[in-house]
Motif scaffolding. Structure first.
Motif, PDB file in Angstrom:
ATOM      1  N   TYR A   1       0.820  -1.201   0.000  1.00  0.00           N
ATOM      2  CA  TYR A   1       0.000   0.000   0.000  1.00  0.00           C
ATOM      3  C   TYR A   1       0.859   1.257   0.000  1.00  0.00           C
ATOM      4  CZ  TYR A   1      -4.671   1.873   0.629  1.00  0.00           C
ATOM      5  OH  TYR A   1      -5.868   2.485   0.420  1.00  0.00           O
TER       6      TYR A   1
ATOM      7  N   VAL B   1      -4.233   7.181  -3.216  1.00  0.00           N
ATOM      8  CA  VAL B   1      -4.763   6.102  -2.406  1.00  0.00           C
ATOM      9  C   VAL B   1      -5.528   5.167  -3.321  1.00  0.00           C
ATOM     10  CG1 VAL B   1      -6.428   5.537  -0.637  1.00  0.00           C
ATOM     11  CG2 VAL B   1      -4.909   7.438  -0.336  1.00  0.00           C
ATOM     12  N   SER B   2      -5.311   3.876  -3.145  1.00  0.00           N
ATOM     13  CA  SER B   2      -5.987   2.905  -3.989  1.00  0.00           C
ATOM     14  C   SER B   2      -7.091   2.239  -3.200  1.00  0.00           C
ATOM     15  CB  SER B   2      -4.980   1.868  -4.466  1.00  0.00           C
ATOM     16  OG  SER B   2      -5.648   0.722  -4.888  1.00  0.00           O
ATOM     17  N   PHE B   3      -8.310   2.271  -3.720  1.00  0.00           N
ATOM     18  CA  PHE B   3      -9.396   1.570  -3.052  1.00  0.00           C
ATOM     19  C   PHE B   3      -9.494   0.135  -3.536  1.00  0.00           C
ATOM     20  CE2 PHE B   3     -10.846   5.712  -1.777  1.00  0.00           C
ATOM     21  CZ  PHE B   3     -11.316   5.436  -0.526  1.00  0.00           C
TER      22      PHE B   3
ATOM     23  N   ALA C   1     -12.449  -5.915   1.549  1.00  0.00           N
ATOM     24  CA  ALA C   1     -12.734  -4.625   2.171  1.00  0.00           C
ATOM     25  C   ALA C   1     -12.082  -4.498   3.540  1.00  0.00           C
ATOM     26  CB  ALA C   1     -14.238  -4.428   2.282  1.00  0.00           C
ATOM     27  N   THR C   2     -12.239  -5.545   4.381  1.00  0.00           N
ATOM     28  CA  THR C   2     -11.633  -5.460   5.712  1.00  0.00           C
ATOM     29  C   THR C   2     -10.117  -5.435   5.608  1.00  0.00           C
ATOM     30  OG1 THR C   2     -12.063  -7.807   5.814  1.00  0.00           O
ATOM     31  CG2 THR C   2     -13.396  -6.414   7.221  1.00  0.00           C
TER      32      THR C   2
ATOM     33  N   ALA D   1      -8.310  -4.238   3.117  1.00  0.00           N
ATOM     34  CA  ALA D   1      -7.891  -2.907   2.662  1.00  0.00           C
ATOM     35  C   ALA D   1      -7.852  -1.946   3.838  1.00  0.00           C
ATOM     36  CB  ALA D   1      -8.848  -2.398   1.592  1.00  0.00           C
ATOM     37  N   MET D   2      -8.861  -2.080   4.691  1.00  0.00           N
ATOM     38  CA  MET D   2      -8.942  -1.241   5.885  1.00  0.00           C
ATOM     39  C   MET D   2      -7.715  -1.479   6.770  1.00  0.00           C
ATOM     40  SD  MET D   2     -11.152   0.699   7.511  1.00  0.00           S
ATOM     41  CE  MET D   2     -10.773   1.511   9.044  1.00  0.00           C
TER      42      MET D   2
ATOM     43  N   PHE E   1      -4.567  -0.084   5.119  1.00  0.00           N
ATOM     44  CA  PHE E   1      -4.559   1.377   5.224  1.00  0.00           C
ATOM     45  C   PHE E   1      -4.204   1.813   6.642  1.00  0.00           C
ATOM     46  CE2 PHE E   1      -6.694   5.455   5.902  1.00  0.00           C
ATOM     47  CZ  PHE E   1      -6.125   6.179   4.871  1.00  0.00           C
TER      48      PHE E   1
ATOM     49  N   ILE F   1     -13.077  -4.458  14.410  1.00  0.00           N
ATOM     50  CA  ILE F   1     -13.307  -3.117  14.936  1.00  0.00           C
ATOM     51  C   ILE F   1     -12.004  -2.504  15.430  1.00  0.00           C
ATOM     52  CG2 ILE F   1     -14.417  -1.908  16.845  1.00  0.00           C
ATOM     53  CD1 ILE F   1     -16.828  -3.608  16.428  1.00  0.00           C
TER      54      ILE F   1
ATOM     55  N   PHE G   1     -10.083  -0.195  13.167  1.00  0.00           N
ATOM     56  CA  PHE G   1     -10.727   1.109  13.050  1.00  0.00           C
ATOM     57  C   PHE G   1     -10.404   1.998  14.245  1.00  0.00           C
ATOM     58  CE2 PHE G   1     -14.372   3.785  14.074  1.00  0.00           C
ATOM     59  CZ  PHE G   1     -14.462   4.535  12.922  1.00  0.00           C
ATOM     60  N   LEU G   2     -10.473   1.413  15.435  1.00  0.00           N
ATOM     61  CA  LEU G   2     -10.191   2.204  16.635  1.00  0.00           C
ATOM     62  C   LEU G   2      -8.747   2.702  16.618  1.00  0.00           C
ATOM     63  CD1 LEU G   2     -12.078   0.172  19.365  1.00  0.00           C
ATOM     64  CD2 LEU G   2     -12.736   2.295  18.252  1.00  0.00           C
TER      65      LEU G   2
ATOM     66  N   LEU H   1      -6.931   3.214  14.016  1.00  0.00           N
ATOM     67  CA  LEU H   1      -6.838   4.264  12.987  1.00  0.00           C
ATOM     68  C   LEU H   1      -7.234   5.615  13.559  1.00  0.00           C
ATOM     69  CD1 LEU H   1      -6.393   5.006  10.029  1.00  0.00           C
ATOM     70  CD2 LEU H   1      -8.772   4.511   9.605  1.00  0.00           C
TER      71      LEU H   1
ATOM     72  N   ILE I   1      -9.110  11.821   2.389  1.00  0.00           N
ATOM     73  CA  ILE I   1      -8.987  10.381   2.240  1.00  0.00           C
ATOM     74  C   ILE I   1      -9.029   9.654   3.571  1.00  0.00           C
ATOM     75  CG2 ILE I   1      -6.462  10.365   2.231  1.00  0.00           C
ATOM     76  CD1 ILE I   1      -8.847   8.277   0.135  1.00  0.00           C
TER      77      ILE I   1
ATOM     78  N   MET J   1     -11.678   6.592   4.564  1.00  0.00           N
ATOM     79  CA  MET J   1     -11.370   5.290   5.135  1.00  0.00           C
ATOM     80  C   MET J   1     -12.055   5.084   6.478  1.00  0.00           C
ATOM     81  SD  MET J   1      -9.865   2.979   3.651  1.00  0.00           S
ATOM     82  CE  MET J   1      -8.864   2.494   2.293  1.00  0.00           C
TER      83      MET J   1
ATOM     84  N   LEU K   1     -15.576   4.037   5.964  1.00  0.00           N
ATOM     85  CA  LEU K   1     -15.618   2.614   5.600  1.00  0.00           C
ATOM     86  C   LEU K   1     -15.569   1.757   6.860  1.00  0.00           C
ATOM     87  CD1 LEU K   1     -15.252   0.757   2.930  1.00  0.00           C
ATOM     88  CD2 LEU K   1     -12.938   0.548   3.730  1.00  0.00           C
TER      89      LEU K   1
ATOM     90  N   ILE L   1     -18.129  -1.312  11.504  1.00  0.00           N
ATOM     91  CA  ILE L   1     -18.369  -1.389  12.950  1.00  0.00           C
ATOM     92  C   ILE L   1     -19.848  -1.478  13.248  1.00  0.00           C
ATOM     93  CG2 ILE L   1     -18.373  -0.011  15.048  1.00  0.00           C
ATOM     94  CD1 ILE L   1     -15.728   0.727  14.693  1.00  0.00           C
TER      95      ILE L   1
ATOM     96  N   LEU M   1     -21.091  -4.929  12.261  1.00  0.00           N
ATOM     97  CA  LEU M   1     -20.632  -5.978  13.177  1.00  0.00           C
ATOM     98  C   LEU M   1     -21.299  -5.843  14.540  1.00  0.00           C
ATOM     99  CD1 LEU M   1     -16.847  -6.029  12.285  1.00  0.00           C
ATOM    100  CD2 LEU M   1     -18.486  -7.853  11.919  1.00  0.00           C
TER     101      LEU M   1
ATOM    102  N   LEU N   1     -21.459  -3.158   3.296  1.00  0.00           N
ATOM    103  CA  LEU N   1     -20.693  -2.145   2.562  1.00  0.00           C
ATOM    104  C   LEU N   1     -21.213  -2.007   1.140  1.00  0.00           C
ATOM    105  CD1 LEU N   1     -17.012  -2.842   3.563  1.00  0.00           C
ATOM    106  CD2 LEU N   1     -18.323  -0.799   4.015  1.00  0.00           C
TER     107      LEU N   1
END
Lengths: 290, 332
Positions: A24, A34-36, A219-220, A222-223, A226, A265, A268-269, A271, B110, B114, B117, B122, B125, B239
């Motif tokens: 990435y 940024v690549s999705f 998707a997850t 990629a997350m 990232f 999750i 994400f947190l 991030l 960006i 993200m 997303l 979250i 889930l 999603l």
């Protein structure tokens, strides 16, 4: 003891994340976007490995190679479709193109591969050896060995070869690199292909680690790629690797204390926390703007 | 007097939409029309965020999901009425958007994309795992039909009028907001955040208002969907659902009121035409996005202001053609 076991699992898993994150960050550096679509690249790599393993009864190294080749080609395709035509356009255009391609690839994958989870054959027969009370699975050792070997190879590539030097030059400044005689178009083309093939290999490794591949795994993943990249500081490949490792460790420790349904999750947190406290990441330089 | 033809056009369109149930006797067509309007509402609400303040939200399904679950839980357990729940679901959704927006809106585009997303995942889930509240994978069935003045709303035509009213209200409110100080601030932020701040626009505050307004209408749409379908589960808010809505906004065009309306109508009709191959729905959507980017990057009816930089670099030719200065590396 339990803690050490989780730590080990975290490092093994984190090394896969590290590989995705390195890919990435190469895309971020070389293409500047940024690549999705990276999650779908990982997924396609995983499926390439899966089919080679199941239908050709071959060994893991061939599966890794299959993942590598399939996503290398995919990477070149992505460059031609999403980046090349829009190099002088506003950034949003190429971004939207990668989103469009990502939706197309993922939903096509659901049609071609089916929507069910597929089970990857276990090449190491669930074997493990024990150090004290800690179980170290052969798969984990294999994953870590592959990642370390690839990191060493990448380092040689970046600093010892003409292509690697061109890659770094393009990542720094495209115009200056062009003026100094670097073939910018070709470097971007192969740089993106290289980054995608790293994603492909990590897809195969993921499939082996969880014994499962799924069309929606992209998707997850990629997350997570990232998050690791942001954690490490966007264009720094070393930072991305460290970020991936840390993410893997945090995830496994987190799951140990929460339900495993909440595994995704945690990325994400992390991030959010990283973006709040230190948006430039661990090893990032200031002024990288996306 | 330039606005006169437009007013006449809108009047004709309005009368046509009001009389549509009389023209279409077929129940299936009424259902399609209702679904189209539901997606118009969703796409327009996403457009408020993506098109007007330039925040790239790709997890809009999360707000839709929150609205739907708020409505479903409060109506099946506590007997709240549909009409109370419409604004209430929107408010709950807007409240959740604060949770997302306060930490992430200070960041540039960006990162925000993200995190939306991740937020969407979250929410999905949590809905799947929080079984005591949401019944997890079983979903919530048996959401009662709403009442209006003692009349039970149960046919597709009834729901059609309800959503038509909501969409009309939404577009009217959005149009008024856009012409106010708030809307001007959004557009200023979208065009150049640094310049807007230099002019004294409090970017963060306006971006949060923007996100909350978009989330509010998505929550309203979720509430409508819960009562319309009378059964919801986490599967409806993946999603992919968010990406479908995004596709409608991108294909129709961001940054105008008309764009998402056209995009939602066009793509919903397109996927209805290909109903027999329903699994290709998202493939079609993805290809539609790619084609749009090639043929008309701002979308069918999009605001070209969003892509002003694109035109400038093309026309002035400031960008150095990389091919021209290419040298062979081996000669140096």
């Amino acid at each position: 003891m339990f803690f050490l076991q989780q730590l080990l699992n975290g490092i093994a898993q984190g090394s896969i994340y590290a590989l995705m994150a390195i890919g990435y960050s190469i895309i971020l550096g070389v293409v500047g976007l940024v690549s999705f679509v990276h999650g779908e690249v990982i997924m396609i790599g995983a499926f390439a490995g899966f089919y080679v393993l199941t239908f050709l009864y071959s060994n893991v190294l061939v599966a890794l190679l299959a993942g590598f080749v399939a996503t290398w080609a995919l990477g070149m395709f992505i460059e031609k479709i999403c980046y090349k035509p829009f190099r002088n356009a506003a950034r949003e255009v190429a971004l939207i193109a990668t989103i469009g391609l990502s939706i197309t690839l993922r939903s096509s994958a659901q049609i071609v591969f089916g929507t069910q989870q597929k089970f990857m054959p276990d090449m190491f027969g669930n074997r493990f050896f024990a150090v004290g009370d800690i179980r170290i699975a052969y798969t984990q050792v294999f994953v870590m060995l592959v990642v370390v070997a690839l990191c060493i190879a990448l380092r040689q590539l970046f600093f010892r070869t003409r292509f690697g030097i061109a890659l770094r030059a393009v990542a720094m400044d495209k115009k200056a690199a062009a003026l100094l005689g670097v073939n910018v178009n070709r470097t971007i083309l192969f740089g993106n292909a290289l980054a995608c093939s790293l994603g492909g290999i990590s897809g195969v490794l993921l499939g082996m680690y969880y014994n499962a591949v799924h069309p929606l795994m992209g998707a997850t993943m990629a997350m997570k790629a990232f998050t690791s990249t942001v954690f490490g500081g966007l264009t720094s490949t070393t930072g991305a690797a460290i970020g991936g490792l840390l993410l893997g460790i945090f995830e496994n420790l987190g799951v140990a204390f929460l339900s495993s349904g909440y595994r995704d999750i945690i990325a994400f947190l992390i991030l959010i926390v990283v973006l709040l406290i230190k948006p430039s990441g661990l090893l990032g330089r200031k002024g990288v703007e996306l | 007097m330039a606005t006169n033809p437009r007013i006449i056009l809108f009047a004709i369109l309005g009368v046509f939409l009001l009389l549509l149930p009389l023209l279409l006797s077929n129940d299936y067509f009424m259902r399609v029309a209702t679904v189209i309007l539901l997606y118009v509402l969703l796409a327009s609400s996403l457009n408020v965020i993506n098109g007007y303040s330039g925040q790239f939200n790709i997890g809009h399904a999360a707000f839709y999901c929150i609205g739907a679950y708020t409505a479903a839980i409060l109506s099946t357990r506590y007997g709240f009425s549909f009409w109370v729940l419409l604004p209430l679901s929107g408010l709950v959704s807007a409240l959740f958007s604060c949770l997302l927006g306060i930490p992430t809106l200070r960041l540039r585009g960006i990162y925000f994309a993200m995190t939306t997303l991740g937020f969407s995942e979250i929410i999905r889930l949590s809905v799947l795992n929080w079984t005591s509240l949401t019944r997890g994978p079983m979903g919530i069935p048996g959401i009662p039909f709403p009442n209006l003045f003692g009349m039970e709303l149960r046919s597709n035509a009834h729901f059609y009028y309800v959503i038509l009213g909501i969409v009309a209200l939404m577009l009217l409110v959005t149009q008024r907001v856009l012409n106010s100080r708030i809307g001007r601030a959004w557009i200023a932020i979208r065009e150049d955040q640094a310049a807007a701040r230099a002019m004294g626009v409090e970017a963060f505050k306006y971006k949060l208002i923007n996100l909350m307004l978009g989330a509010f209408w998505a929550g309203v749409a979720g509430c409508f969907y819960a009562f319309f379908a009378s059964y919801i589960s986490a599967d409806s808010f993946t999603l992919d659902e968010g990406f479908s809505i995004l596709a409608m906004v991108l294909v129709g065009g961001q940054g105008t009121l008309l764009g998402p309306v056209i995009g939602a109508t066009f793509l919903t009709l397109l996927s209805e035409f290909f109903r027999g191959i329903a699994q290709y729905r998202l493939v079609i959507f993805g290809i539609a996005i790619l084609l749009t980017v090639y043929l008309r990057p701002q979308g069918i009816a999009g605001s070209s202001m969003l892509f002003r930089r694109y035109r400038e670099t093309e026309e002035s030719g400031i960008e150095v053609e990389i091919e021209e200065v290419e040298l062979d590396a081996t000669h140096t």
